[in-house]
Design an enzyme around this catalytic site. Sequence first.
Site, short mmCIF file in Angstrom:
data_model
loop_
_atom_site.label_atom_id
_atom_site.label_comp_id
_atom_site.label_asym_id
_atom_site.label_seq_id
_atom_site.Cartn_x
_atom_site.Cartn_y
_atom_site.Cartn_z
N CYS A 1 0.82 -1.24 0.03
CA CYS A 1 -0.10 -0.15 0.09
C CYS A 1 0.89 1.25 0.04
O CYS A 1 0.37 2.21 -0.65
CB CYS A 1 -0.96 -0.09 1.45
SG CYS A 1 -2.23 1.54 1.47
N ARG B 1 -19.52 3.87 2.06
CA ARG B 1 -18.39 2.99 2.91
C ARG B 1 -17.38 3.98 3.24
O ARG B 1 -17.00 5.10 2.48
CB ARG B 1 -17.75 1.95 1.88
CG ARG B 1 -16.44 1.32 2.49
CD ARG B 1 -15.97 0.32 1.70
NE ARG B 1 -17.02 -0.77 1.39
CZ ARG B 1 -17.24 -1.94 2.40
NH1 ARG B 1 -16.50 -1.81 3.62
NH2 ARG B 1 -18.23 -2.73 2.29
N GLY C 1 -6.49 5.60 3.92
CA GLY C 1 -5.98 5.40 5.04
C GLY C 1 -6.81 4.61 6.02
O GLY C 1 -7.51 3.81 5.56
N SER D 1 -9.17 -5.71 6.86
CA SER D 1 -8.09 -6.37 6.29
C SER D 1 -7.09 -7.02 6.93
O SER D 1 -6.47 -6.58 7.99
CB SER D 1 -7.47 -5.12 5.57
OG SER D 1 -8.21 -4.21 4.86
N LYS E 1 -16.43 -9.20 6.24
CA LYS E 1 -15.80 -9.66 5.12
C LYS E 1 -14.10 -9.58 5.57
O LYS E 1 -13.82 -8.37 6.36
CB LYS E 1 -15.81 -9.05 4.03
CG LYS E 1 -17.27 -9.27 3.31
CD LYS E 1 -17.49 -8.52 1.95
CE LYS E 1 -18.92 -8.77 1.58
NZ LYS E 1 -19.37 -8.00 0.31
N ARG F 1 -19.93 2.69 -8.15
CA ARG F 1 -19.17 3.23 -7.31
C ARG F 1 -18.59 4.59 -7.61
O ARG F 1 -18.23 4.87 -8.67
CB ARG F 1 -17.85 2.68 -6.90
CG ARG F 1 -18.38 1.30 -6.33
CD ARG F 1 -17.43 0.17 -6.58
NE ARG F 1 -17.85 -1.16 -6.06
CZ ARG F 1 -17.23 -1.81 -5.06
NH1 ARG F 1 -15.94 -1.56 -4.82
NH2 ARG F 1 -17.85 -2.87 -4.67
N ARG G 1 -16.16 7.80 -5.50
CA ARG G 1 -15.34 7.82 -4.31
C ARG G 1 -14.78 9.36 -3.93
O ARG G 1 -14.94 10.14 -5.06
CB ARG G 1 -13.76 7.33 -4.84
CG ARG G 1 -13.70 5.84 -4.88
CD ARG G 1 -12.23 5.24 -5.15
NE ARG G 1 -12.59 3.93 -5.03
CZ ARG G 1 -13.18 3.11 -6.03
NH1 ARG G 1 -13.72 3.51 -6.96
NH2 ARG G 1 -13.43 1.53 -5.82
N ASP H 1 -12.36 42.37 -34.81
CA ASP H 1 -13.68 42.99 -34.51
C ASP H 1 -14.19 44.44 -34.86
O ASP H 1 -15.07 44.74 -35.31
CB ASP H 1 -13.85 43.02 -32.93
CG ASP H 1 -15.23 43.04 -32.55
OD1 ASP H 1 -16.27 42.68 -33.14
OD2 ASP H 1 -15.70 43.96 -31.54
N1 SAM Z 1 -6.75 0.95 6.06
C1 SAM Z 1 -7.86 0.29 5.54
C2 SAM Z 1 -7.62 -0.97 5.53
O1 SAM Z 1 -6.51 -1.48 5.13
O2 SAM Z 1 -8.47 -2.04 5.45
C3 SAM Z 1 -8.61 0.93 4.59
C4 SAM Z 1 -7.91 1.43 3.65
S1 SAM Z 1 -7.02 0.20 2.47
C5 SAM Z 1 -6.43 1.26 1.24
C6 SAM Z 1 -8.41 -0.41 1.85
C7 SAM Z 1 -8.03 -1.85 1.01
O3 SAM Z 1 -7.21 -1.72 0.15
C8 SAM Z 1 -7.45 -2.84 2.18
O4 SAM Z 1 -8.15 -3.85 1.96
C9 SAM Z 1 -6.09 -3.14 1.56
O5 SAM Z 1 -5.86 -4.53 1.57
C10 SAM Z 1 -6.27 -2.90 0.01
N2 SAM Z 1 -5.35 -2.56 -0.77
C11 SAM Z 1 -4.34 -1.62 -0.27
N3 SAM Z 1 -3.27 -1.50 -1.37
C12 SAM Z 1 -3.61 -2.71 -2.29
C13 SAM Z 1 -3.06 -3.13 -3.23
N4 SAM Z 1 -1.76 -2.56 -3.76
N5 SAM Z 1 -3.47 -4.06 -3.99
C14 SAM Z 1 -4.55 -4.68 -3.80
N6 SAM Z 1 -5.46 -4.14 -2.59
C15 SAM Z 1 -4.70 -3.36 -1.88
FE1 SF4 Z 2 -2.77 0.97 3.57
FE2 SF4 Z 2 -5.06 -0.12 4.78
FE3 SF4 Z 2 -2.48 -0.95 5.22
FE4 SF4 Z 2 -2.83 1.58 6.09
S1 SF4 Z 2 -3.68 -0.68 6.85
S2 SF4 Z 2 -1.03 0.91 4.99
S3 SF4 Z 2 -4.27 2.24 4.47
S4 SF4 Z 2 -3.71 -1.13 3.53
#
Ligand code: SAM
Ligand code: SF4
Length: 643
Positions: A119, A155, A159, A212, A249, A351, A353, A605
């Site tokens: 991320c 949703r 961050g 996550s 989920k 969706r 955003r 003009d």
């Molecule tokens: N921080 C929260 C979290 O991690 O659930 C919410 C924001 S995060 C950006 C949202 C989702 O994006 C998470 O489930 C994360 O696993 C997914 N995500 C982030 N970077 C990703 C990537 N490069 N490929 C696939 N999923 C990604």
């Molecule tokens: Fe990105 Fe969510 Fe991981 Fe934070 S928790 S680094 S926002 S995927």
Amino acid sequence: MVALPTAVRRALTGQGIHIQAALQYPRLYTAIHKIHRRSIVSNAATAPLYTQNTNESFQNDIFVPPTRPNLPATEFSDRMAAIKEAKPFSEFLTDNFNRQHNYLRISITERCNLRCLYCMPEEGIDLSPPSHLLTTEEILHLAKLFVSQGVTKIRLTGGEPTVRKDIVDLITELGKLKAIGLKELAMTTNGISLARKLPQMVQGGLTALNLSLDTLDEFKFQFMTRRKGLSNVLKSIDTALSLNIQPLKVNCVVMSKVNVDEIPSFLAMTKDQPIEVRFIEYMPFAGNKWESGKMITYQEMLDQIRQSHPDLQKVQDHKNDTSKTYQIPGYKGKLGFITSMTHNFCGTCNRLRITSDGNIKVCLFDNAEVSLRDMMRRDGGMGPEGEKRLLEVIGIAVKGKKEKHAGLGELETMPNRPMILIGNGYQQRLPSKTPSNIPTYLLSAPHIGQSVRAYSTSRNPYQSVIAADSQDPAPAQKLTHVLPSGAAHMVPIHEKAITTRTAKAVSMIRFSNPEAVKLIRSNSNKKGDVLSISRIAGIMAAKKTSEIIPLCHPISISKVQVNLRIRDDGNGAIDILTIVTCDGKTGVEMEALTAATGAALTVYDMCKAVDKNMILDGTRVVEKVGGKSGDWREEGWVEWSES
Ligand code: SAM
Ligand code: SF4
């Protein structure tokens, strides 16, 4: 005035009961429906009357009374009840491919308490100044506006949404939108600091949760997230189960040689618990050092699972699902795949955003964005007029949504925000029909143009594709306002140094008969002093450049000089030379060109009554001094001054 029956009055005022009205007064209702369709376009503040669910009752605008289809009695009455309850769906949220956007994802913070490998970089990302982020009031204002237009699901994401101090209050306030049509209030979170707050969140109206979690191994957790905290996440999952949050989920990004071997452990979680584990294809974003070799495709994961569970069953997905859902027979939970990289869901994408700094983003993989924040912060931006303008801009952005996002090859090289600045979303699609998803007329509309941004990756150092300064000739001869995806964008300049820059441009008006020059010279043109007025026009045009050239930055002009001279060769001509100086990070060729063109058009003009065949000719930049690209002058061009 004719007294209308109650049902029709209600329909007219957007209070619903459409079916009742339609059944009783089909002809009148059809007419109202037509009027309403028109009013959607002409009156931004009016929520449109017709609903997505009643569309089937109108074919070519002719009312077709609903007939009872071949459905079991309960299903039929459920359907009729749903139709009755259906909220009017807004034309503003319907795109050119008839996709109705009833799902809004709002990123409520850029901050995070983890540093997931996929991320963002270890050192984090450059955070926006707090004043750039949406306030709670602004988030609520936007959420309410979207719900009033037919959004039924919101949703919260980031961050990490739980790091926002007022998260519980925010959820509680958003929960109140259920009174005006919100049905689902969900959050995506890493679960690190969730468990304690969760009961209050549920009480406030939270209905669904995505957690996550990419590994069940403590050591690997620390490696993948660069922080400790597996036990916190597991506790959050337990708390969510005990609060009976559904759907619940678990999002698991699967990466080769990192956690692909843990798929069986995640499947085991679904055995006795009502959890849906979703395996996500790893996606490229700014800052995550994406390599296609690290990605495991949905098909590879499916093949692996089928080896141990040959009886794996496909579950019927819902219309807008971005996940392909399966179930192991006898298991309480389910498993799914988010196939963003190999199969897109663009056709049914519903969706939109909002980024934490208040931009609307119509597609996760399209970097064109429009700032709703800036519009809200203008005078009256939060009032009824402001709402109208917001809807207008939202409508235009939605109408500009492409049919599909870029394919895998393009996505790898496309600049985009780091995931953390977008908030997650598993939605993508196809090659663009238009070069940008924000139409030029949106970019150039004065009250809107300033709000349009394209996210530039040079904002953070991790972006692989960095566009050069738009107004300096680019060394690699690239079109710097155009991204690899074909989308137009405004080139970022915040990191550039302020320098003094001067540009000179020329233009010429040739006359087809000697009369115009005679009148100009004697200052007896009926419209007035051609040279003086054209000179002023050139100065005014230079100052307006950023308002009429969509991707030009507003700059601080310190001097505009417009020289005009009469030429007597042939039937005569007017030579125009403009010299524009600024102290800024970019400019000033466009300003010099706009000045020359403005002056030339004014000559045209003022003289068109005596010459219908004038020719504007030779408009070009002839000299540039200062700025990153260095000094430059057209070979052979000789400067002149007014005599
Ligand atoms: N921080 C929260 C979290 O991690 O659930 C919410 C924001 S995060 C950006 C949202 C989702 O994006 C998470 O489930 C994360 O696993 C997914 N995500 C982030 N970077 C990703 C990537 N490069 N490929 C696939 N999923 C990604
Ligand atoms: Fe990105 Fe969510 Fe991981 Fe934070 S928790 S680094 S926002 S995927």
